[in-house]
Design a protein around this motif. Structure first.
Motif, PDB file in Angstrom:
ATOM      1  N   HIS A   1      -3.917 -10.364  10.674  1.00 21.54           N
ATOM      2  CA  HIS A   1      -3.804  -8.984  11.166  1.00 21.54           C
ATOM      3  C   HIS A   1      -5.173  -8.339  11.419  1.00 21.54           C
ATOM      4  O   HIS A   1      -5.237  -7.177  11.819  1.00 21.54           O
ATOM      5  N   GLY A   2      -6.256  -9.076  11.159  1.00 17.80           N
ATOM      6  CA  GLY A   2      -7.583  -8.554  11.426  1.00 17.80           C
ATOM      7  C   GLY A   2      -8.305  -8.072  10.178  1.00 17.80           C
ATOM      8  O   GLY A   2      -7.704  -7.863   9.119  1.00 17.80           O
ATOM      9  N   THR A   3      -9.614  -7.874  10.330  1.00 21.37           N
ATOM     10  CA  THR A   3     -10.463  -7.536   9.193  1.00 21.37           C
ATOM     11  C   THR A   3     -10.082  -6.222   8.529  1.00 21.37           C
ATOM     12  O   THR A   3     -10.027  -6.124   7.295  1.00 21.37           O
ATOM     13  N   ASP A   4      -9.832  -5.202   9.312  1.00 25.10           N
ATOM     14  CA  ASP A   4      -9.498  -3.894   8.742  1.00 25.10           C
ATOM     15  C   ASP A   4      -8.231  -3.979   7.904  1.00 25.10           C
ATOM     16  O   ASP A   4      -8.134  -3.360   6.832  1.00 25.10           O
ATOM     17  N   ALA A   5      -7.263  -4.762   8.387  1.00 27.50           N
ATOM     18  CA  ALA A   5      -6.012  -4.918   7.648  1.00 27.50           C
ATOM     19  C   ALA A   5      -6.240  -5.674   6.342  1.00 27.50           C
ATOM     20  O   ALA A   5      -5.627  -5.366   5.311  1.00 27.50           O
ATOM     21  N   VAL A   6      -7.137  -6.661   6.374  1.00 22.92           N
ATOM     22  CA  VAL A   6      -7.462  -7.407   5.154  1.00 22.92           C
ATOM     23  C   VAL A   6      -8.061  -6.480   4.100  1.00 22.92           C
ATOM     24  O   VAL A   6      -7.653  -6.492   2.932  1.00 22.92           O
ATOM     25  N   VAL A   7      -9.001  -5.657   4.517  1.00 19.11           N
ATOM     26  CA  VAL A   7      -9.641  -4.724   3.587  1.00 19.11           C
ATOM     27  C   VAL A   7      -8.613  -3.754   3.004  1.00 19.11           C
ATOM     28  O   VAL A   7      -8.596  -3.487   1.798  1.00 19.11           O
ATOM     29  N   ALA A   8      -7.729  -3.252   3.864  1.00 18.49           N
ATOM     30  CA  ALA A   8      -6.685  -2.337   3.392  1.00 18.49           C
ATOM     31  C   ALA A   8      -5.767  -3.027   2.388  1.00 18.49           C
ATOM     32  O   ALA A   8      -5.365  -2.426   1.376  1.00 18.49           O
ATOM     33  N   THR A   9      -5.448  -4.285   2.636  1.00 21.22           N
ATOM     34  CA  THR A   9      -4.577  -5.042   1.728  1.00 21.22           C
ATOM     35  C   THR A   9      -5.246  -5.228   0.371  1.00 21.22           C
ATOM     36  O   THR A   9      -4.601  -5.112  -0.682  1.00 21.22           O
ATOM     37  N   ILE A  10      -6.547  -5.509   0.365  1.00 18.08           N
ATOM     38  CA  ILE A  10      -7.288  -5.664  -0.887  1.00 18.08           C
ATOM     39  C   ILE A  10      -7.264  -4.365  -1.690  1.00 18.08           C
ATOM     40  O   ILE A  10      -6.971  -4.363  -2.894  1.00 18.08           O
ATOM     41  N   LEU A  11      -7.547  -3.274  -1.025  1.00 16.39           N
ATOM     42  CA  LEU A  11      -7.581  -1.978  -1.703  1.00 16.39           C
ATOM     43  C   LEU A  11      -6.199  -1.595  -2.226  1.00 16.39           C
ATOM     44  O   LEU A  11      -6.062  -1.079  -3.345  1.00 16.39           O
ATOM     45  N   ASP A  12      -5.155  -1.842  -1.428  1.00 16.60           N
ATOM     46  CA  ASP A  12      -3.784  -1.540  -1.857  1.00 16.60           C
ATOM     47  C   ASP A  12      -3.395  -2.377  -3.071  1.00 16.60           C
ATOM     48  O   ASP A  12      -2.757  -1.880  -4.013  1.00 16.60           O
ATOM     49  N   PHE A  13      -3.757  -3.650  -3.038  1.00 19.01           N
ATOM     50  CA  PHE A  13      -3.422  -4.554  -4.142  1.00 19.01           C
ATOM     51  C   PHE A  13      -4.102  -4.074  -5.429  1.00 19.01           C
ATOM     52  O   PHE A  13      -3.484  -4.018  -6.501  1.00 19.01           O
ATOM     53  N   ALA A  14      -5.374  -3.716  -5.329  1.00 21.88           N
ATOM     54  CA  ALA A  14      -6.094  -3.227  -6.506  1.00 21.88           C
ATOM     55  C   ALA A  14      -5.465  -1.955  -7.063  1.00 21.88           C
ATOM     56  O   ALA A  14      -5.306  -1.794  -8.282  1.00 21.88           O
ATOM     57  N   ALA A  15      -5.066  -1.055  -6.158  1.00 22.08           N
ATOM     58  CA  ALA A  15      -4.432   0.191  -6.603  1.00 22.08           C
ATOM     59  C   ALA A  15      -3.094  -0.093  -7.280  1.00 22.08           C
ATOM     60  O   ALA A  15      -2.746   0.537  -8.286  1.00 22.08           O
ATOM     61  N   ASP A  16      -2.338  -1.033  -6.742  1.00 23.55           N
ATOM     62  CA  ASP A  16      -1.057  -1.408  -7.353  1.00 23.55           C
ATOM     63  C   ASP A  16      -1.273  -2.006  -8.745  1.00 23.55           C
ATOM     64  O   ASP A  16      -0.490  -1.768  -9.670  1.00 23.55           O
ATOM     65  N   LEU A  17      -2.327  -2.791  -8.896  1.00 25.23           N
ATOM     66  CA  LEU A  17      -2.634  -3.382 -10.200  1.00 25.23           C
ATOM     67  C   LEU A  17      -3.007  -2.304 -11.210  1.00 25.23           C
ATOM     68  O   LEU A  17      -2.623  -2.383 -12.386  1.00 25.23           O
ATOM     69  N   ALA A  18      -3.748  -1.307 -10.753  1.00 22.58           N
ATOM     70  CA  ALA A  18      -4.105  -0.199 -11.645  1.00 22.58           C
ATOM     71  C   ALA A  18      -2.857   0.537 -12.112  1.00 22.58           C
ATOM     72  O   ALA A  18      -2.729   0.897 -13.294  1.00 22.58           O
ATOM     73  N   GLU A  19      -1.922   0.756 -11.202  1.00 22.60           N
ATOM     74  CA  GLU A  19      -0.664   1.429 -11.555  1.00 22.60           C
ATOM     75  C   GLU A  19       0.148   0.573 -12.518  1.00 22.60           C
ATOM     76  O   GLU A  19       0.772   1.095 -13.451  1.00 22.60           O
ATOM     77  N   GLU A  20       0.131  -0.744 -12.306  1.00 24.33           N
ATOM     78  CA  GLU A  20       0.853  -1.655 -13.196  1.00 24.33           C
ATOM     79  C   GLU A  20       0.282  -1.589 -14.604  1.00 24.33           C
ATOM     80  O   GLU A  20       1.024  -1.572 -15.602  1.00 24.33           O
TER      81      GLU A  20
END
Length: 310
Positions: free
Chosen positions: A37-56
């Protein structure tokens, strides 16, 4: 319970954990990187994953993570928290530490190179536990390494320490992506063995695992391909032994999954090349594909320890 976020970003997938201070895994998760999906999407996915882990972590333990560690491939500037370049993920000069810290509400963030963080985990939690000097070698699509010294990884003056895949073991040999010829990874990586076996077997779809299977079956052509790779790897290890004198060489990555099919001839090849050098123990990695994630968590705990003592 105090915990940190541990995140390993790979070319196709991400592996993550919530890690306690003693290195025990409290929670694990995986997610696709989504590089199509491209570089910007990769970065967004990383940030979203980290935020989800923090919530977990907050949901499970009633408190937010104390820090986060992230391991990424390619060239990185650990000191400034910048992912300088990744051919697979397409970024250049990405301020990864800053972006993650902002997304996680100012949480301290450590950035590490994927193979060096994997070596850190192997040294503290895996095959190098209790070993004061070791060399970690990851045999995958390419070959990378990490130099372990008393529980830490020596990155070198410019961040390229441990790059054993780019020592020249066959001068004038196959061209390497780095621009040199005859680098170790052009001869002994999983992709190099796959190429050689595809050519020798006449099957363009054949790979290194197929070659290992054929070696076990006694196929003469497979034995030749395999031994050439083993010999090149042994030459690289002996070179490193002369320079670094590690007591243990830890070998991981996809090619190491061949087990004794790799380690038995490799140990013999290293032993017959040694002259004055003390022989290292050559052992398989223990942590498999979780090493970089665990190492990222250890970097996060190290960061907190540094902040406390500063």
């Amino acid at each position: 319970m105090k915990h940190v976020i541990a995140l390993d970003v790979g070319g196709t997938g991400m592996k993550a954990a919530l890690l306690a201070q003693d290195g025990s895994v409290l929670f694990e998760a995986r997610r696709p990187t989504g590089r199509e999906h491209g570089t910007d999407a990769v970065v967004a996915t990383i940030l979203d994953f980290a935020a989800d882990l923090a919530e977990e972590g907050l949901r499970r333990f009633g408190q937010a993570p104390s820090a986060a560690g992230v391991a990424v491939p390619g060239t990185i500037d650990e000191k400034n928290g910048i992912a300088v370049f990744s051919a697979n993920l397409g970024w250049r000069d990405l301020p990864m530490r800053k972006l993650l810290g902002e997304r996680l509400g100012g949480l301290p963030v450590a950035l590490g190179h994927d193979v060096r963080t994997g070596g850190l985990a192997e040294g503290r939690l895996g095959a190098g536990r209790g070993v004061d000097r070791f060399l970690f070698i990851a045999l995958g699509t390419g070959i990378a390494g990490a130099i372990g010294i008393e529980g830490r990884i020596e990155a070198g003056a410019h961040g390229y320490g441990g790059e054993i895949g780019h020592v020249v073991v066959r001068p004038g040999g196959p061209a390497c992506g780095c621009g040199a010829k005859g680098c170790l990874e052009t001869l002994a990586s999983a992709s190099a063995v796959s190429r050689a076996w595809a050519g020798a077997s006449g099957d363009p779809a054949a790979d290194a695992a197929d070659c290992a299977t054929a070696v076990l079956a006694g196929d003469p052509a497979a034995l030749t391909v395999w031994q050439q790779a083993v010999d090149a790897l042994a030459d690289g290890i002996v070179l490193a032994q002369s320079l670094l004198d590690p007591s243990t060489v830890i070998v991981g990555g996809g090619l190491a999954e061949a087990g004794d099919t790799l380690f038995t001839p490799l140990r013999a090849a290293v032993a017959e090349r040694l002259t004055f050098q003390m022989p290292p123990k050559v052992v398989p990695a223990m942590l498999k594909d979780t090493a970089a994630s665990l190492g990222a968590g250890l970097l996060a705990w190290d960061l907190l320890s540094t902040e406390v003592t500063a």
